[in-house]
Write an enzyme that holds these catalytic residues in place. Structure first.
Site, PDB file in Angstrom:
ATOM      1  N   ARG A  80      31.119 -17.548  57.904  1.00  0.00           N
ATOM      2  CA  ARG A  80      30.650 -18.161  56.767  1.00  0.00           C
ATOM      3  C   ARG A  80      29.191 -18.671  56.724  1.00  0.00           C
ATOM      4  O   ARG A  80      28.863 -19.763  56.988  1.00  0.00           O
ATOM      5  CB  ARG A  80      31.434 -19.555  56.959  1.00  0.00           C
ATOM      6  CG  ARG A  80      32.854 -19.200  56.976  1.00  0.00           C
ATOM      7  CD  ARG A  80      34.098 -20.424  56.745  1.00  0.00           C
ATOM      8  NE  ARG A  80      33.959 -20.791  55.439  1.00  0.00           N
ATOM      9  CZ  ARG A  80      34.848 -22.064  54.937  1.00  0.00           C
ATOM     10  NH1 ARG A  80      35.596 -22.415  56.086  1.00  0.00           N
ATOM     11  NH2 ARG A  80      34.982 -22.298  53.939  1.00  0.00           N
ATOM     12  N   LYS A  85      41.609 -31.206  47.110  1.00  0.00           N
ATOM     13  CA  LYS A  85      40.697 -31.437  47.948  1.00  0.00           C
ATOM     14  C   LYS A  85      39.535 -30.892  47.673  1.00  0.00           C
ATOM     15  O   LYS A  85      38.380 -31.271  47.453  1.00  0.00           O
ATOM     16  CB  LYS A  85      41.065 -30.930  49.471  1.00  0.00           C
ATOM     17  CG  LYS A  85      40.137 -31.117  50.401  1.00  0.00           C
ATOM     18  CD  LYS A  85      40.546 -30.586  51.620  1.00  0.00           C
ATOM     19  CE  LYS A  85      40.560 -28.941  51.804  1.00  0.00           C
ATOM     20  NZ  LYS A  85      39.364 -28.452  52.354  1.00  0.00           N
ATOM     21  N   CYS A 134      32.862 -21.180  62.495  1.00  0.00           N
ATOM     22  CA  CYS A 134      34.064 -21.744  61.890  1.00  0.00           C
ATOM     23  C   CYS A 134      35.047 -21.003  62.399  1.00  0.00           C
ATOM     24  O   CYS A 134      34.708 -19.533  62.605  1.00  0.00           O
ATOM     25  CB  CYS A 134      33.863 -21.754  60.446  1.00  0.00           C
ATOM     26  SG  CYS A 134      35.225 -22.117  59.486  1.00  0.00           S
ATOM     27  N   ARG A 145      43.366 -32.943  57.269  1.00  0.00           N
ATOM     28  CA  ARG A 145      42.151 -32.683  56.666  1.00  0.00           C
ATOM     29  C   ARG A 145      42.683 -32.429  54.990  1.00  0.00           C
ATOM     30  O   ARG A 145      41.714 -32.730  54.202  1.00  0.00           O
ATOM     31  CB  ARG A 145      41.253 -31.625  57.141  1.00  0.00           C
ATOM     32  CG  ARG A 145      40.792 -31.877  58.305  1.00  0.00           C
ATOM     33  CD  ARG A 145      39.713 -30.695  58.770  1.00  0.00           C
ATOM     34  NE  ARG A 145      39.093 -30.284  57.751  1.00  0.00           N
ATOM     35  CZ  ARG A 145      38.709 -29.216  57.259  1.00  0.00           C
ATOM     36  NH1 ARG A 145      39.080 -28.000  58.168  1.00  0.00           N
ATOM     37  NH2 ARG A 145      38.064 -28.792  56.188  1.00  0.00           N
ATOM     38  N   ASP A 157      43.149 -19.051  50.940  1.00  0.00           N
ATOM     39  CA  ASP A 157      43.915 -20.045  51.332  1.00  0.00           C
ATOM     40  C   ASP A 157      45.192 -20.208  51.347  1.00  0.00           C
ATOM     41  O   ASP A 157      45.873 -21.235  51.956  1.00  0.00           O
ATOM     42  CB  ASP A 157      43.162 -21.383  50.618  1.00  0.00           C
ATOM     43  CG  ASP A 157      41.879 -21.697  51.145  1.00  0.00           C
ATOM     44  OD1 ASP A 157      41.289 -21.079  51.899  1.00  0.00           O
ATOM     45  OD2 ASP A 157      41.186 -22.447  50.263  1.00  0.00           O
TER      46      ASP A 157
END
Ligand code: UD1
Length: 421
Positions: free
Chosen positions: A123, A22, A118, A400, A308
């Site tokens: 961020r 992604k 966010c 997403r 992540d």
């Protein structure tokens, strides 16, 4: 709104194909703005983030054609007809801020909405803007929009980032490839996504040295041409599905996965007692019996442990034997999954940027709420190991970034179902 229902307890066995990345794909799509000629991307993941960025690029005048049933995209930015990236889209997808560098490189002008807040932290985008200013751009902030202009073009210069930012490295790189003269970027991101972007730009005619190291030297060229580029495998999807058999038990082969993409995770999983083997087709992950051992993890820029994958690793540590300290150094508010995991019986104590996770013998299913993309998948993983049913709501976060999540997990024997509200 759809929910995902996970019934825990099934051992996993079989293969999971890993999709295109992604985060790589989104930046490559933005890079299409740099050339009048078409950029064709193959191995494109089918994700709502890709659709959102497609809408934004189309609004700027790019023609985006889906080929091979959506697995390839041809992006043609022969003319950029609109200079404004609207808030409506940028707020949904922060990565759309990465149209700024390509538009500045190609047109010397861009109006891009600030992305706003966010769930995982402030961020900021200050580094994206100061580096463009260092290259001669004038930046004004008006009504939530960045107005950037460089009527006589950007000029190469030396920029040292005070800390590693993936997005700022990529935006600046894209601006620099068409700038006048040489740009030296120091303390850049070395993420595989950033390296892949540099390789695609080189294939389009850019002159870039040092991708994958902490310093890149970019000699500006007059124009870029089209090319065809294959999106690399998604290392975060790969890492997530490596943790699935580690938490649920069993053996899963991840097709298209390579160890270099996830070395920091692979090392930690092995330390925890999980077997990882490189095969002809990908990576095989096996947890034969018993609980994994607790291991400490600190997130860091690549090649460190990816932020992540922190939530997914926390889910695993909830079921491990011992105490694990998970330290988050990239984002200031990235433990939103902890209270949800606690609802499933986990023992987690968060202090500032560190979560102390004391493994429990058995998690229990519960209704839980997804807060962001990676947090939501950590709840699915926890559900695989929990007794009874876990119902994860707000699954639009998952769509997403995870292509056909239920089908891929069902394919290895997990009891996972999507339920329409
Ligand atoms: C990218 C990834 C995201 C991943 C992150 C870190 C995409 C689409 N997203 O996000 O999945 O979690 O890298 O690996 O590729 N920062 C500033 N000022 C800036 C830029 C960043 O203060 O101008 C801070 C951020 O708030 C954060 C840290 O720097 O605390 C790292 O952020 P960055 O590497 O820029 O992440 P993204 O590019 O947004």
């Amino acid at each position: 709104m759809d929910s995902i229902v996970v019934t825990g307890g099934a051992e996993l066995s079989g293969e999971i194909p890993i999709a295109g990345a992604k985060n790589t794909c989104l930046k490559l799509m933005c890079a299409a703005l740099l050339s009048e000629e078409p950029l064709t991307l193959t191995n494109v993941p089918r994700l709502s983030d890709v659709e959102t960025l497609t809408t934004l690029l189309e609004s700027l005048g790019t023609e985006v054609a889906s080929v091979q049933g959506g697995n390839s995209l041809m992006l043609s930015a022969a003319d950029i007809t609109n200079m404004t990236a609207h808030y409506d889209i940028v707020r949904k997808l922060r990565a759309s801020f990465n149209v700024l560098g390509p538009m500045m490189g190609r047109c010397g002008e861009a109006i891009v909405s600030l992305p706003g807040g966010c769930a995982i932290g402030a961020r900021k985008v200050d580094l994206h803007l100061t580096s463009l200013e260092a290259m001669g751009a004038k930046i004004d902030l008006e009504e939530g929009y960045v107005h950037a202009s460089a009527p006589t073009g950007l000029k190469g210069t030396e920029i040292e980032f005070p800390f590693v930012s993936v997005g700022a490295t990529e935006n600046t790189l894209c601006a620099a490839v068409l700038a006048k003269g040489t740009t030296v970027l120091k303390n850049v991101a070395r993420e595989p996504d950033t390296v892949a972007l540099a390789h695609c730009l080189i294939a389009m005619g850019a002159d870039i040295e040092g991708a994958g190291t902490s310093e890149m030297v970019i000699r500006g060229v007059d124009a870029l041409h089209g090319t065809t580029h294959r999106v690399i495998s998604d290392r975060i999807e790969l890492g997530t599905y490596m943790i699935a058999p580690a938490i649920a038990g069993g053996s899963v082969e991840l097709i298209g996965g390579t160890r270099d993409l996830v070395a920091a995770l692979a090392d930690k999983l092995e330390e925890a007692g999980v077997e990882i083997t490189e095969t002809d087709k990908g990576l095989k992950v096996n947890r034969a019996n018993g609980r994994v051992k607790s291991v400490d993890v600190t997130t860091a820029p690549f090649p460190g442990f990816p932020t992540d994958l922190q939530a997914q690793m926390m889910a695993l540590m909830c079921t491990a034997d011992g105490v694990a300290n998970l330290e988050e150094t990239i984002f200031e508010n990235r433990f939103m999954h902890a209270p949800e995991l606690i609802r499933m019986g986990a023992d987690i104590d968060v202090h500032g940027g560190t979560a102390k996770v004391t493994g429990v013998e058995q998690l229990r299913g519960a209704p839980v709420m997804a807060t962001d993309l990676r947090a939501s998948v950590s709840l699915i993983l926890a559900g695989l190991a929990a007794e009874g049913e876990t119902v994860v709501s707000r699954v639009y976060h998952l769509d997403r970034g995870y292509e056909r999540l239920e089908a891929k997990l069902q394919g290895v024997g997990a009891k996972v179902e999507r339920v329409a509200a």
